[in-house]
Design an enzyme around this catalytic site. Structure first.
Site, short mmCIF file in Angstrom:
data_model
loop_
_atom_site.label_atom_id
_atom_site.label_comp_id
_atom_site.label_asym_id
_atom_site.label_seq_id
_atom_site.Cartn_x
_atom_site.Cartn_y
_atom_site.Cartn_z
N ASP A 16 0.86 -1.20 0.00
CA ASP A 16 0.00 0.00 0.00
C ASP A 16 0.89 1.24 0.00
O ASP A 16 0.57 2.27 -0.62
CB ASP A 16 -0.93 -0.02 1.23
CG ASP A 16 -2.30 0.57 0.94
OD1 ASP A 16 -2.35 1.65 0.35
OD2 ASP A 16 -3.32 -0.05 1.33
N HIS A 19 2.12 3.26 -3.19
CA HIS A 19 1.44 4.44 -3.75
C HIS A 19 2.13 5.73 -3.30
O HIS A 19 2.22 6.70 -4.04
CB HIS A 19 -0.02 4.49 -3.27
CG HIS A 19 -0.88 3.36 -3.77
ND1 HIS A 19 -1.20 3.21 -5.10
CD2 HIS A 19 -1.50 2.34 -3.12
CE1 HIS A 19 -1.99 2.15 -5.25
NE2 HIS A 19 -2.18 1.60 -4.07
N HIS A 196 -8.91 -4.04 6.86
CA HIS A 196 -7.85 -3.18 6.30
C HIS A 196 -8.42 -1.76 6.31
O HIS A 196 -9.40 -1.46 5.64
CB HIS A 196 -7.56 -3.65 4.87
CG HIS A 196 -6.66 -2.77 4.05
ND1 HIS A 196 -5.33 -3.07 3.82
CD2 HIS A 196 -6.89 -1.63 3.37
CE1 HIS A 196 -4.78 -2.15 3.02
NE2 HIS A 196 -5.72 -1.25 2.74
N HIS A 198 -8.03 2.68 6.28
CA HIS A 198 -7.26 3.86 5.86
C HIS A 198 -7.64 5.01 6.78
O HIS A 198 -8.79 5.12 7.21
CB HIS A 198 -7.52 4.22 4.39
CG HIS A 198 -6.72 3.39 3.44
ND1 HIS A 198 -5.47 3.76 3.00
CD2 HIS A 198 -6.97 2.17 2.90
CE1 HIS A 198 -4.99 2.82 2.20
NE2 HIS A 198 -5.89 1.83 2.11
N TYR A 287 -11.54 6.07 -3.38
CA TYR A 287 -10.40 5.14 -3.32
C TYR A 287 -9.12 5.91 -2.94
O TYR A 287 -8.73 6.86 -3.65
CB TYR A 287 -10.28 4.61 -4.73
CG TYR A 287 -9.68 3.26 -4.92
CD1 TYR A 287 -10.20 2.14 -4.29
CD2 TYR A 287 -8.61 3.10 -5.79
CE1 TYR A 287 -9.65 0.90 -4.54
CE2 TYR A 287 -8.06 1.87 -6.04
CZ TYR A 287 -8.59 0.78 -5.40
OH TYR A 287 -8.05 -0.44 -5.63
C1 LIG Z 1 -5.30 -1.92 -4.91
C2 LIG Z 1 -5.65 -1.20 -3.63
O1 LIG Z 1 -4.68 -0.21 -3.36
C3 LIG Z 1 -5.91 -2.19 -2.54
C4 LIG Z 1 -6.06 -1.55 -1.20
O2 LIG Z 1 -5.14 -1.50 -0.41
C5 LIG Z 1 -7.32 -0.89 -0.84
O3 LIG Z 1 -8.33 -1.03 -1.57
O4 LIG Z 1 -7.32 -0.21 0.19
MN MN Z 2 -5.31 0.06 1.07
#
Ligand SMILES: C[C@H](O)CC(=O)C(=O)O
Ligand code: MN
Length: 341
Positions: A16, A19, A196, A198, A287
């Site tokens: 991750d 990015h 998971h 963020h 996203y």
């Molecule tokens: C491909 C994405 O970056 C997967 C991920 O870590 C998310 O959806 O959060």
């Molecule tokens: Mn992620």
């Protein structure tokens, strides 16, 4: 001696976090981080392009170093940690998965949009056949009702997944929404459940703790929050908090703190914080990996990146639709010109 662990942490800074550095990890960086994570007792370390195996492209950003080289190098310095790879069907192929397994990757996480689990059947089947621990990774979990999430998770279970994750890709879920989702999955599935997060709304830690309270045993973290947007649940902080709660991770607190400070912090282009743009990701449900692409487009077209992100949120854009960012930016410029004339 096998370590007792109540919760199994997968460290995602090397995937991750890719990015954050626009996929420019070097072998040297990966080796240093992976070795230190292994020595700290982290059980799973994920390594792939930020958008999963074969993500290196014009659409998602080219990698500095081929991910297979990074995976191989990390495996060579890990004694106990298992290397995980992420694969998004449609980006990565069956062949990419086979290559990673041949190098020694032990876990495959097959990621789909939360309503599209059916595209994971073949990849989950192949990962199992290759003897890999197999995880279904349901992304953008905030964007579907709980019943839909359960239906999709059951599909992944039926394909053979060992674990299903609730993935808060946009960092948009609120704690009560995480609670509903994890508890519904725990009731409906026979397999383990993961989370998971963020940190775009500063809720990654709170959401992770709620997930654990509801029975999630697989948890993602990134050291120094090195993940897309405002990053993920901060691993070294999570280890400390879980230790205070009497929940065993098997990870050495001082060692993970040291590697965060001495090895990962210097790799970060800037300290991870909740900026106005990453906050908008969580607020608008976008996203997290769209952040840098949207900032780039905003600069190019001379508009506010928040306007792009808000519009992407309205359109419910999903991972893989990165090309929409430029389309939206162009439309906003056109709209502004019409209003001004
Ligand atoms: C491909 C994405 O970056 C997967 C991920 O870590 C998310 O959806 O959060
Ligand atoms: Mn992620």
């Amino acid at each position: 001696m096998t370590m007792k662990r109540d919760v199994f942490i997968t460290e995602v800074a090397l995937r991750d976090g890719s990015h954050v550095v626009s996929h420019q990890f070097t072998v040297d960086q990966v080796v240093q981080v992976a070795k230190a994570l292994d020595e700290a007792g982290v059980p799973y370390i994920e390594i792939s392009h930020g958008d999963g195996l074969a993500g290196s492209s014009l659409q998602y950003g080219f990698s500095h170093t081929n991910e297979l080289e990074l995976i191989e190098a990390a495996i060579s310095v890990c004694n106990q940690a298992k290397i995980s790879v992420l694969l998004l069907p449609g980006i990565g192929t069956m062949n990419d998965l086979k290559e990673a397994a041949n190098l020694g990757a032990k876990m495959a996480r097959i990621a789909t949009h939360v309503t599209e689990a059916d595209v994971s059947a073949q990849h989950i089947g192949l990962a199992k056949k290759l003897g890999m621990e197999t995880v279904g990774f349901l992304m953008m979990a905030h964007s579907a009702p709980v019943e839909k999430l359960v239906e999709q998770a059951k599909l992944m279970e039926s394909y053979g997944a060992d674990v299903v994750y609730v993935v808060d890709s946009a960092g948009a879920l609120l704690p009560h929404e995480v609670r509903e989702r994890i508890s519904a999955l725990k009731n409906a599935l026979q397999i383990e459940v993961g989370f998971h997060g963020h940190n775009n709304l500063s809720l990654a830690m709170a959401n992770t703790l709620v997930a654990i309270e509801e029975g999630a045993t697989r948890i993602d973290g990134s050291v120094r929050c090195m993940g897309a947007g405002a990053g993920n649940t901060q691993t070294e902080v999570l280890v400390a908090v879980l230790d205070r709660l009497g929940i065993q991770t098997g990870i050495d607190l001082y060692k993970i703190m040291d590697l965060a400070e001495e090895i990962v912090a210097p790799i970060l282009p800037a300290p991870q914080e909740i900026t106005r743009d990453s906050l908008i990701l969580g607020y608008a449900g976008v996203y997290s990996s769209f952040l840098l692409h949207s900032q780039k487009a905003a600069k190019k077209f001379g508009i506010d990146s928040r306007d792009i992100l808000i519009e992407l949120g309205k359109r419910k854009v999903v991972g893989g639709q990165e090309d929409m960012i430029v389309d939206v930016a162009k439309e906003l410029v056109k709209k502004a010109a019409t209003v001004n004339n």
